[in-house]
Write a protein that holds these residues in place. Structure first.
Motif, PDB file in Angstrom:
ATOM      1  N   LEU A 174      19.178  28.967 -13.413  1.00 24.19           N
ATOM      2  CA  LEU A 174      20.608  28.836 -13.702  1.00 24.19           C
ATOM      3  C   LEU A 174      20.847  28.338 -15.122  1.00 24.19           C
ATOM      4  CD1 LEU A 174      22.202  27.387 -10.429  1.00 24.19           C
ATOM      5  CD2 LEU A 174      22.039  29.747 -11.184  1.00 24.19           C
ATOM      6  N   LEU A 175      19.956  27.518 -15.649  1.00 19.48           N
ATOM      7  CA  LEU A 175      20.116  27.024 -17.014  1.00 19.48           C
ATOM      8  C   LEU A 175      20.030  28.158 -18.034  1.00 19.48           C
ATOM      9  CD1 LEU A 175      18.118  23.658 -16.963  1.00 19.48           C
ATOM     10  CD2 LEU A 175      20.590  23.952 -17.225  1.00 19.48           C
ATOM     11  N   THR A 176      19.344  29.250 -17.681  1.00 18.21           N
ATOM     12  CA  THR A 176      19.282  30.403 -18.584  1.00 18.21           C
ATOM     13  C   THR A 176      20.457  31.358 -18.382  1.00 18.21           C
ATOM     14  OG1 THR A 176      17.939  31.741 -17.056  1.00 18.21           O
ATOM     15  CG2 THR A 176      16.764  30.320 -18.616  1.00 18.21           C
ATOM     16  N   GLY A 177      21.331  31.060 -17.414  1.00 17.76           N
ATOM     17  CA  GLY A 177      22.463  31.926 -17.144  1.00 17.76           C
ATOM     18  C   GLY A 177      22.152  33.051 -16.183  1.00 17.76           C
ATOM     19  N   GLU A 178      21.023  32.972 -15.493  1.00 16.75           N
ATOM     20  CA  GLU A 178      20.640  33.991 -14.518  1.00 16.75           C
ATOM     21  C   GLU A 178      20.774  33.431 -13.098  1.00 16.75           C
ATOM     22  OE1 GLU A 178      20.193  36.957 -15.508  1.00 16.75           O
ATOM     23  OE2 GLU A 178      19.790  36.693 -17.646  1.00 16.75           O
ATOM     24  N   THR A 212      25.201  21.558 -12.617  1.00 14.67           N
ATOM     25  CA  THR A 212      24.572  22.589 -13.441  1.00 14.67           C
ATOM     26  C   THR A 212      25.455  23.831 -13.451  1.00 14.67           C
ATOM     27  OG1 THR A 212      22.337  21.793 -13.011  1.00 14.67           O
ATOM     28  CG2 THR A 212      22.554  24.083 -13.709  1.00 14.67           C
ATOM     29  N   SER A 213      25.732  24.327 -14.646  1.00 12.62           N
ATOM     30  CA  SER A 213      26.672  25.429 -14.795  1.00 12.62           C
ATOM     31  C   SER A 213      26.037  26.760 -14.423  1.00 12.62           C
ATOM     32  CB  SER A 213      27.172  25.494 -16.242  1.00 12.62           C
ATOM     33  OG  SER A 213      27.960  26.648 -16.453  1.00 12.62           O
ATOM     34  N   LEU A 214      26.800  27.587 -13.712  1.00 12.26           N
ATOM     35  CA  LEU A 214      26.333  28.939 -13.399  1.00 12.26           C
ATOM     36  C   LEU A 214      26.276  29.812 -14.647  1.00 12.26           C
ATOM     37  CD1 LEU A 214      28.288  29.613 -10.083  1.00 12.26           C
ATOM     38  CD2 LEU A 214      25.811  29.512 -10.315  1.00 12.26           C
ATOM     39  N   ALA A 215      27.008  29.427 -15.687  1.00 10.71           N
ATOM     40  CA  ALA A 215      27.010  30.192 -16.929  1.00 10.71           C
ATOM     41  C   ALA A 215      25.806  29.873 -17.798  1.00 10.71           C
ATOM     42  CB  ALA A 215      28.297  29.927 -17.700  1.00 10.71           C
ATOM     43  N   GLY A 216      25.073  28.804 -17.465  1.00 12.95           N
ATOM     44  CA  GLY A 216      23.861  28.465 -18.202  1.00 12.95           C
ATOM     45  C   GLY A 216      24.089  27.429 -19.287  1.00 12.95           C
ATOM     46  N   GLY A 217      22.988  26.773 -19.697  1.00 10.02           N
ATOM     47  CA  GLY A 217      23.011  25.869 -20.829  1.00 10.02           C
ATOM     48  C   GLY A 217      23.489  24.460 -20.555  1.00 10.02           C
ATOM     49  N   GLU A 218      23.885  24.147 -19.342  1.00 13.13           N
ATOM     50  CA  GLU A 218      24.419  22.824 -19.038  1.00 13.13           C
ATOM     51  C   GLU A 218      23.938  22.360 -17.671  1.00 13.13           C
ATOM     52  OE1 GLU A 218      28.762  20.585 -18.471  1.00 13.13           O
ATOM     53  OE2 GLU A 218      28.648  22.672 -19.151  1.00 13.13           O
ATOM     54  N   GLY A 219      23.398  21.142 -17.617  1.00 16.05           N
ATOM     55  CA  GLY A 219      22.901  20.607 -16.355  1.00 16.05           C
ATOM     56  C   GLY A 219      21.468  20.131 -16.497  1.00 16.05           C
ATOM     57  N   GLY A 220      20.763  20.056 -15.372  1.00 15.88           N
ATOM     58  CA  GLY A 220      19.384  19.609 -15.407  1.00 15.88           C
ATOM     59  C   GLY A 220      18.952  19.013 -14.080  1.00 15.88           C
ATOM     60  N   ILE A 221      17.761  18.466 -14.060  1.00 18.22           N
ATOM     61  CA  ILE A 221      17.182  17.933 -12.827  1.00 18.22           C
ATOM     62  C   ILE A 221      17.954  16.732 -12.275  1.00 18.22           C
ATOM     63  CG2 ILE A 221      15.117  16.926 -11.796  1.00 18.22           C
ATOM     64  CD1 ILE A 221      14.952  19.923 -12.348  1.00 18.22           C
ATOM     65  N   PRO A 222      18.419  15.770 -13.094  1.00 15.32           N
ATOM     66  CA  PRO A 222      19.224  14.684 -12.519  1.00 15.32           C
ATOM     67  C   PRO A 222      20.455  15.199 -11.781  1.00 15.32           C
ATOM     68  CG  PRO A 222      18.513  14.089 -14.719  1.00 15.32           C
ATOM     69  CD  PRO A 222      18.137  15.525 -14.523  1.00 15.32           C
ATOM     70  N   ASN A 223      21.083  16.237 -12.321  1.00 14.27           N
ATOM     71  CA  ASN A 223      22.222  16.843 -11.634  1.00 14.27           C
ATOM     72  C   ASN A 223      21.805  17.436 -10.296  1.00 14.27           C
ATOM     73  OD1 ASN A 223      22.447  17.243 -14.739  1.00 14.27           O
ATOM     74  ND2 ASN A 223      24.559  17.220 -14.039  1.00 14.27           N
ATOM     75  N   THR A 224      20.652  18.098 -10.291  1.00 19.52           N
ATOM     76  CA  THR A 224      20.152  18.701  -9.056  1.00 19.52           C
ATOM     77  C   THR A 224      19.863  17.638  -8.000  1.00 19.52           C
ATOM     78  OG1 THR A 224      19.191  20.578 -10.257  1.00 19.52           O
ATOM     79  CG2 THR A 224      18.296  20.110  -8.070  1.00 19.52           C
ATOM     80  N   ILE A 225      19.313  16.498  -8.427  1.00 19.52           N
ATOM     81  CA  ILE A 225      19.018  15.422  -7.479  1.00 19.52           C
ATOM     82  C   ILE A 225      20.306  14.922  -6.823  1.00 19.52           C
ATOM     83  CG2 ILE A 225      18.176  13.048  -7.283  1.00 19.52           C
ATOM     84  CD1 ILE A 225      16.143  13.720  -9.476  1.00 19.52           C
TER      85      ILE A 225
END
Length: 332
Positions: A71-75, A267-280
């Motif tokens: 998702l971070l790559t926008g895919e 984490t954005s579905l458009a990519g480039g924003e977010g990360g593992i802390p957000n996922t947790i």
């Protein structure tokens, strides 16, 4: 010389609040759920129950780690649940039917899922097939292979190491929780402290600009989808150990829960924003929600509906917070 008026400071504070609201919205959602279920149930706020929540989300956490990269790559990757199910089937089939010595069934399962993930990435980055379409096709392929190897039956003979990983403990701590923490920790390190991680964010934020900067965005997308396939396979093996058998099909909500956990965390579905802390945080939101509904007297036939409504409300809150943040940035 510019003269500072009385209204400038409040405006600055207002913009700061708008910008921070987007990152804080998932955390507020989690806190609200914790407070509500603690008041609604006498058995919710107990250490044994929090331990159960961690066990319940651990398998999903491993799968969501790979989805975070994608998702971070926008895919997008729609094949993770069925690839995970196939990993369990391959390991059980290699143990029960092929009688391969340990740990070859586990290695074989992980190699197969890594290759399937790489194929998703190759089709998306090199052939130009939208990730939505190629991973949808891979979902069908993985599901079909699982049915073929199992012949629609449940395989009960599984590798002993998988049983240990899925159901064992080190002292009071379940091994499944330790594995999930290690995977999340490694992923966070890669995304935050390596050049590959920076390239992942650059690819998702602005692919054209990343390419002009010398980033091989095709290789980044391929690698992220391969990582997603590998973590899906590892998640499937852990789940195999938890269940004690290989199933010919996967639970219908596994895919949506794994993706929802990442998106709910911010984490954005458009990519480039977010990360593992957000996922947790997203994982904990889902875990608390599902466990809390089991703790209170909820109609079993309404539980799925209530879960969906709360998830939509949380996503709506995240979108509103994101727009407020964009407004604050535009005002600057």
């Amino acid at each position: 010389m510019a003269i500072q008026t009385k209204n400038e400071k409040p405006d600055g504070i207002g913009r700061l609040l708008k910008r921070s609201l987007h990152s804080m919205a998932p955390l507020w959602t989690l806190l609200i759920l914790l407070i509500f279920f603690s008041l609604a149930s006498n058995t919710f706020f107990r250490m044994i129950n929090f331990r159960n929540i961690l066990i319940q989300v651990s398998t999903m956490a491993i799968m969501s780690t790979g989805i975070t990269f994608v998702l971070l790559t926008g895919e997008i990757d729609l094949s993770v649940a069925d690839i995970g199910g196939l990993a369990g089937v391959v390991a059980a089939y290699a143990t029960a039917t092929l009688a391969l010595p340990q740990p070859l069934p586990i290695i074989l399962a992980l190699v197969v899922t890594l290759l399937l993930g790489y194929f998703n990435g190759f089709g998306t980055a090199r052939l130009g097939i939208p990730s939505f379409m190629i991973t949808l096709a891979m979902m069908v392929i993985a599901s079909g292979l699982s049915l073929y190897f199992t012949r629609g039956r449940v395989i009960f003979k599984i590798p002993e190491l998988v049983k240990t990983l899925g159901a064992g403990n080190i002292g009071p701590i379940p091994i499944i929780v330790i594995v999930a923490a290690i995977v999340l920790g490694l992923a966070h390190f890669v995304l935050q402290y390596t050049r590959f991680g920076r390239y992942v964010y650059m690819t998702g934020a602005n692919r054209e600009a990343a390419e002009l900067s010398g980033v091989n965005t095709r290789a980044i997308v391929t690698a992220c989808l391969a990582i997603s396939g590998f973590t899906a396979g590892l998640s499937g093996l852990i789940n195999l150990g938890r269940l004690g058998s290989a199933q010919p099909s996967v639970p219908g909500d596994m895919l949506i829960n794994a993706i929802a956990a990442v998106v709910l965390g911010g984490t954005s579905l458009a990519g480039g924003e977010g990360g593992i802390p957000n996922t947790i945080i997203g994982l904990l939101i889902l875990g608390v929600l599902r466990n809390g509904l089991d703790q209170v007297s909820t109609d079993v036939y309404l539980k799925t509906f209530i879960t969906g409504v709360i998830l939509v409300a949380a996503l709506f809150l995240n979108i509103v917070a994101s727009r407020l943040r964009q407004t604050a940035e535009e005002e600057e």
